[in-house]
Motif scaffolding. Structure first.
Motif, PDB file in Angstrom:
ATOM      1  N   GLN A 153       0.901 -11.438  -7.818  1.00  0.00           N
ATOM      2  CA  GLN A 153      -0.535 -11.165  -7.852  1.00  0.00           C
ATOM      3  C   GLN A 153      -0.925 -10.239  -6.683  1.00  0.00           C
ATOM      4  O   GLN A 153      -1.731 -10.569  -5.827  1.00  0.00           O
ATOM      5  N   ARG A 154      -0.322  -9.062  -6.727  1.00  0.00           N
ATOM      6  CA  ARG A 154      -0.544  -8.076  -5.672  1.00  0.00           C
ATOM      7  C   ARG A 154      -0.823  -6.721  -6.310  1.00  0.00           C
ATOM      8  O   ARG A 154      -0.193  -6.352  -7.300  1.00  0.00           O
ATOM      9  N   LEU A 155      -1.781  -5.984  -5.716  1.00  0.00           N
ATOM     10  CA  LEU A 155      -2.156  -4.668  -6.232  1.00  0.00           C
ATOM     11  C   LEU A 155      -2.160  -3.656  -5.106  1.00  0.00           C
ATOM     12  O   LEU A 155      -2.752  -3.881  -4.051  1.00  0.00           O
ATOM     13  N   GLY A 156      -1.489  -2.518  -5.310  1.00  0.00           N
ATOM     14  CA  GLY A 156      -1.580  -1.378  -4.409  1.00  0.00           C
ATOM     15  C   GLY A 156      -2.542  -0.358  -4.994  1.00  0.00           C
ATOM     16  O   GLY A 156      -2.440  -0.020  -6.184  1.00  0.00           O
ATOM     17  N   TYR A 157      -3.470   0.128  -4.186  1.00  0.00           N
ATOM     18  CA  TYR A 157      -4.537   0.968  -4.725  1.00  0.00           C
ATOM     19  C   TYR A 157      -5.031   1.974  -3.686  1.00  0.00           C
ATOM     20  O   TYR A 157      -5.028   1.710  -2.488  1.00  0.00           O
ATOM     21  N   PHE A 158      -5.447   3.135  -4.168  1.00  0.00           N
ATOM     22  CA  PHE A 158      -6.157   4.093  -3.337  1.00  0.00           C
ATOM     23  C   PHE A 158      -7.625   3.702  -3.312  1.00  0.00           C
ATOM     24  O   PHE A 158      -8.209   3.347  -4.340  1.00  0.00           O
ATOM     25  N   MET A 192      -8.179   3.463  -7.327  1.00  0.00           N
ATOM     26  CA  MET A 192      -7.147   3.992  -8.212  1.00  0.00           C
ATOM     27  C   MET A 192      -5.933   3.075  -8.149  1.00  0.00           C
ATOM     28  O   MET A 192      -5.319   2.909  -7.089  1.00  0.00           O
ATOM     29  N   LEU A 193      -5.606   2.455  -9.270  1.00  0.00           N
ATOM     30  CA  LEU A 193      -4.507   1.510  -9.351  1.00  0.00           C
ATOM     31  C   LEU A 193      -3.184   2.258  -9.397  1.00  0.00           C
ATOM     32  O   LEU A 193      -3.003   3.163 -10.215  1.00  0.00           O
ATOM     33  N   SER A 194      -2.243   1.832  -8.529  1.00  0.00           N
ATOM     34  CA  SER A 194      -0.966   2.530  -8.448  1.00  0.00           C
ATOM     35  C   SER A 194       0.244   1.596  -8.488  1.00  0.00           C
ATOM     36  O   SER A 194       1.304   1.979  -8.963  1.00  0.00           O
ATOM     37  N   ASP A 195       0.088   0.365  -8.001  1.00  0.00           N
ATOM     38  CA  ASP A 195       1.223  -0.548  -7.841  1.00  0.00           C
ATOM     39  C   ASP A 195       0.763  -1.945  -8.246  1.00  0.00           C
ATOM     40  O   ASP A 195      -0.069  -2.558  -7.577  1.00  0.00           O
ATOM     41  N   LEU A 196       1.298  -2.459  -9.351  1.00  0.00           N
ATOM     42  CA  LEU A 196       0.867  -3.741  -9.902  1.00  0.00           C
ATOM     43  C   LEU A 196       2.041  -4.710  -9.919  1.00  0.00           C
ATOM     44  O   LEU A 196       3.082  -4.421 -10.512  1.00  0.00           O
ATOM     45  N   ASP A 197       1.879  -5.854  -9.255  1.00  0.00           N
ATOM     46  CA  ASP A 197       2.896  -6.904  -9.242  1.00  0.00           C
ATOM     47  C   ASP A 197       2.248  -8.174  -9.774  1.00  0.00           C
ATOM     48  O   ASP A 197       1.520  -8.868  -9.057  1.00  0.00           O
ATOM     49  N   LEU A 198       2.503  -8.489 -11.037  1.00  0.00           N
ATOM     50  CA  LEU A 198       1.851  -9.633 -11.667  1.00  0.00           C
ATOM     51  C   LEU A 198       2.361 -10.962 -11.130  1.00  0.00           C
ATOM     52  O   LEU A 198       1.587 -11.897 -10.939  1.00  0.00           O
TER      53      LEU A 198
END
Length: 330
Positions: A142-147, A133-139
């Motif tokens: 290039q970082r993704l926070g996810y459950f 589950m995508l929650s935090d996107l930093d383009l």
């Protein structure tokens, strides 16, 4: 802004996961889908144990146990969380930019090969479908926070590019991954007693959907037929079989026990005492399968026979007694 955060108050480094994923659980990870929603509800500071009555209806389907998951209608009823299928018609990263900016999360199928939280199992080793589950996107970074599974994590760099196929050439044969939009803008925070009453009503509903006969006895019969095949095909085949059978059965009843125990606690001492036998029976099924998964692995490796009645007899009895307790007290 290049960083889009639906839940800005949570960070991977300091995230405290739900007790349903505690290290003292028999099954820390249940299945990739239900785990996501347990952690989302927990992150929203709501009670995930309320949504678990669906586990009571799990059945043995012949070559697998039910892959149990929360019903979308019940997520809305209990918590005001709305889940709808996403029309995945353009690159996932573009959907993520649009939807996360609007405060919506995206639950999407993904490849565990690029997920650092699976280090030691699949990360950079195996290509395995899972759901995150995508929650935090930093383009920019290039970082993704996810459950995922039992917690909340981050990935970056090459993992980020691979998850979103940023380096992949256009491929008309590539099928888009299944995805869902998760809206949390109408979250409902119910008093515990009201939430428990709704959950209790769901228990009654799912008791009506439970298998017509004891599914563990049917599982025991099939196990006797499957064991010679596992001897022949070896441990890789066994592990795939066990994930779809022993693991799903055990994890489902760990969650069922957690739901019934919580209902007893909210209902008071008399209700807790009345429901305690069901809790004990369902925990017995969960713990029995936890022990069984290693026991059968050793039998497969040694090509040793096992008596299905001896393996599953107590668990089948626990299913009967646990369901009878709920019939009498719910």
């Amino acid at each position: 802004m290049s960083r889009l955060r639906v839940l800005p108050e949570i960070e991977a480094a300091s995230y405290g996961r739900s007790s349903l994923h505690g290290e003292d659980c028999a099954w820390v990870e249940k299945n990739c889908y239900v785990d996501l929603f347990i952690e989302l509800v927990h992150a929203l500071k709501l009670e995930p144990r309320a949504m678990l009555p669906f586990t009571l209806a799990v059945d043995f389907e012949g070559d697998q146990w039910t892959f149990f998951k929360p019903q979308h209608s019940e997520m809305r009823q209990l918590y005001g969380v709305d889940v709808q299928e996403m029309n995945h018609w353009r690159p996932l990263v573009e959907h993520a930019q649009e939807q996360l900016a609007a405060g919506r999360l995206i639950a999407v199928e993904a490849d565990a090969h690029w997920m650092p939280d699976t280090a030691g199992t699949d990360y950079r080793q195996n290509h395995v479908k899972t759901t995150i589950m995508l929650s935090d996107l930093d383009l920019d970074r290039q970082r993704l926070g996810y459950f995922h599974n039992a917690g909340y994590y981050e990935l970056e760099g090459e993992d980020f590019r691979q998850i979103f196929r940023l380096d992949a050439a256009p491929d008309p044969t590539h099928l888009p991954l299944f995805a869902e939009l998760v809206r949390i803008d109408r979250v409902v925070r119910r008093p515990e007693q009201e939430l428990a009453e709704l959950s209790r009503a769901l228990v009654k509903t799912y008791l009506g959907y439970r298998p017509a006969d004891n599914p563990i006895r049917r599982f025991a019969e099939r196990f006797g037929q499957e064991l010679p095949r596992m001897h022949e095909k070896g441990l890789p085949h066994y592990h795939a079989w066990a994930f779809s059978t022993i693991r799903q059965l055990g994890a489902a009843f760990e969650l069922a026990a957690a739901n019934i125990q919580w209902l007893g606690q909210v209902g008071g001492a008399a209700q807790a005492d009345a429901l305690a036998p069901a809790v004990s029976c369902f925990q017995q099924i969960s713990q029995g399968n936890k022990a069984l998964i290693l026991k059968v692995a050793r039998a497969v490796n040694a090509k040793r026979s096992m008596d299905p009645n001896e393996v599953f007899g107590d668990m089948a009895k626990a299913w009967d007694e646990g369901m009878a307790c709920l019939d009498a007290n719910i």
